[in-house]
Design an enzyme around this catalytic site. Structure first.
Site, mmCIF file in Angstrom:
data_model
loop_
_atom_site.group_PDB
_atom_site.id
_atom_site.type_symbol
_atom_site.label_atom_id
_atom_site.label_comp_id
_atom_site.label_asym_id
_atom_site.label_seq_id
_atom_site.Cartn_x
_atom_site.Cartn_y
_atom_site.Cartn_z
ATOM 1 N N ASP A 103 0.707 -1.146 0.293
ATOM 2 C CA ASP A 103 -0.075 0.486 -0.370
ATOM 3 C C ASP A 103 0.724 1.485 -0.470
ATOM 4 O OD1 ASP A 103 -1.837 1.342 -0.137
ATOM 5 O OD2 ASP A 103 -2.064 1.102 2.313
ATOM 6 N N PHE A 152 -10.523 -0.684 0.769
ATOM 7 C CA PHE A 152 -10.199 -1.590 1.253
ATOM 8 C C PHE A 152 -10.082 -2.804 0.921
ATOM 9 C CE2 PHE A 152 -8.979 -3.335 5.376
ATOM 10 C CZ PHE A 152 -8.026 -2.562 5.377
HETATM 11 P P1 IMP Z 1 1.755 -0.650 3.638
HETATM 12 O O1 IMP Z 1 3.491 -0.489 5.024
HETATM 13 O O2 IMP Z 1 1.775 0.254 4.018
HETATM 14 O O3 IMP Z 1 2.515 -1.036 1.862
HETATM 15 O O4 IMP Z 1 1.443 -1.979 4.345
HETATM 16 C C1 IMP Z 1 0.894 -2.953 4.044
HETATM 17 C C2 IMP Z 1 0.537 -3.698 4.960
HETATM 18 O O5 IMP Z 1 -1.215 -3.138 5.424
HETATM 19 C C3 IMP Z 1 0.202 -4.857 4.355
HETATM 20 O O6 IMP Z 1 0.709 -6.274 4.810
HETATM 21 C C4 IMP Z 1 -1.299 -5.358 4.953
HETATM 22 O O7 IMP Z 1 -1.474 -5.514 6.018
HETATM 23 C C5 IMP Z 1 -2.319 -3.325 5.297
HETATM 24 N N1 IMP Z 1 -3.187 -3.283 4.366
HETATM 25 C C6 IMP Z 1 -2.897 -2.365 3.578
HETATM 26 N N2 IMP Z 1 -3.711 -2.782 2.591
HETATM 27 C C7 IMP Z 1 -4.612 -3.279 2.991
HETATM 28 C C8 IMP Z 1 -6.356 -3.783 2.347
HETATM 29 O O8 IMP Z 1 -7.147 -3.474 1.407
HETATM 30 N N3 IMP Z 1 -6.905 -5.344 2.959
HETATM 31 C C9 IMP Z 1 -6.076 -5.362 3.872
HETATM 32 N N4 IMP Z 1 -5.091 -4.541 4.410
HETATM 33 C C10 IMP Z 1 -4.125 -3.804 3.817
#
Ligand code: IMP
Ligand code: MG
Length: 187
Positions: A103, A152
């Protein structure tokens, strides 16, 4: 807690299955004769990783890490810590990190740095879903299952408040709200 009928299907089981097979085939071609370690990020990657390793036709080792990021339940705020490190020695091994979804990119940027401290010979990233549009920091993702712009997602390992991980497909949690730009935490 919503029932499955109240969620909007984004990727069904068959679509996920065939993409996971393709990624497994690419990894099989690219890692022949290399000491390969597949590292899953708990908990979200456990289902994807279980399916993926069974599509890699090579000797390999598996391990897991667990990370904690601070922020709301739907977005990390950039502060990531490791709460469970790898247990296998990674020195001179070729590592593929398996993640459910990228994300903001904070989680993987941090984990890549940790892996280089372990002196792996190479570190690549494989994620099932890339929400590229929402990236806040640069990370190279080497294997991507699907690019999804927004919303999400839950299912196939992905949770909202620890629910929905067991669903065989991937679903939008809040299609109506997300169409207006809301996230679940803003309900
Ligand atoms: P980042 O550090 O923002 O890239 O975080 C990624 C983490 O956030 C992933 O490992 C997920 O645990 C959580 N995450 C981000 N987007 C979603 C989503 O749409 N659904 C569920 N978990 C998400
Ligand atoms: Mg996760």
């Amino acid at each position: 807690m919503k029932t499955i009928d109240e969620l909007q299907l984004v990727l069904d089981e068959e679509k996920i299955k065939s993409r996971v097979s393709e990624i497994g085939a690419s990894i099989t071609r690219e890692y022949e004769d290399k000491d390969l370690v597949i590292i899953g990020i708990l908990k979200g990657a456990f289902i994807f990783m279980a399916d993926l390793v069974r599509k890699i036709d090579l000797p390999l080792e598996t391990d897991f890490v667990r990370l904690q990021s601070y922020g709301s339940s739907t977005e990390s705020a950039g502060q990531v810590t490791i709460t469970k490190d790898v247990e296998l020695p990674l020195r001179n091994k070729h590592v593929i990190i398996v993640e459910d979804i990228v994300d903001t990119g904070y989680t993987l940027k941090y984990l890549k740095e940790v892996m280089s401290l372990h002196q792996a010979a190479s570190v690549k990233i494989c994620c099932l879903i890339d929400k590229k549009e929402r990236r806040k920091v640069d990370v190279d993702v080497d294997y991507v299952g699907f690019e999804i712009e927004r919303g999400f997602l839950v299912g196939y390992g992905l949770d909202y408040d620890e629910q929905y991980r067991q669903l065989p497909g991937i679903y939008h949690l809040n299609p109506r709200y997300e169409a207006k730009g809301f996230m679940p935490s803003e309900r």
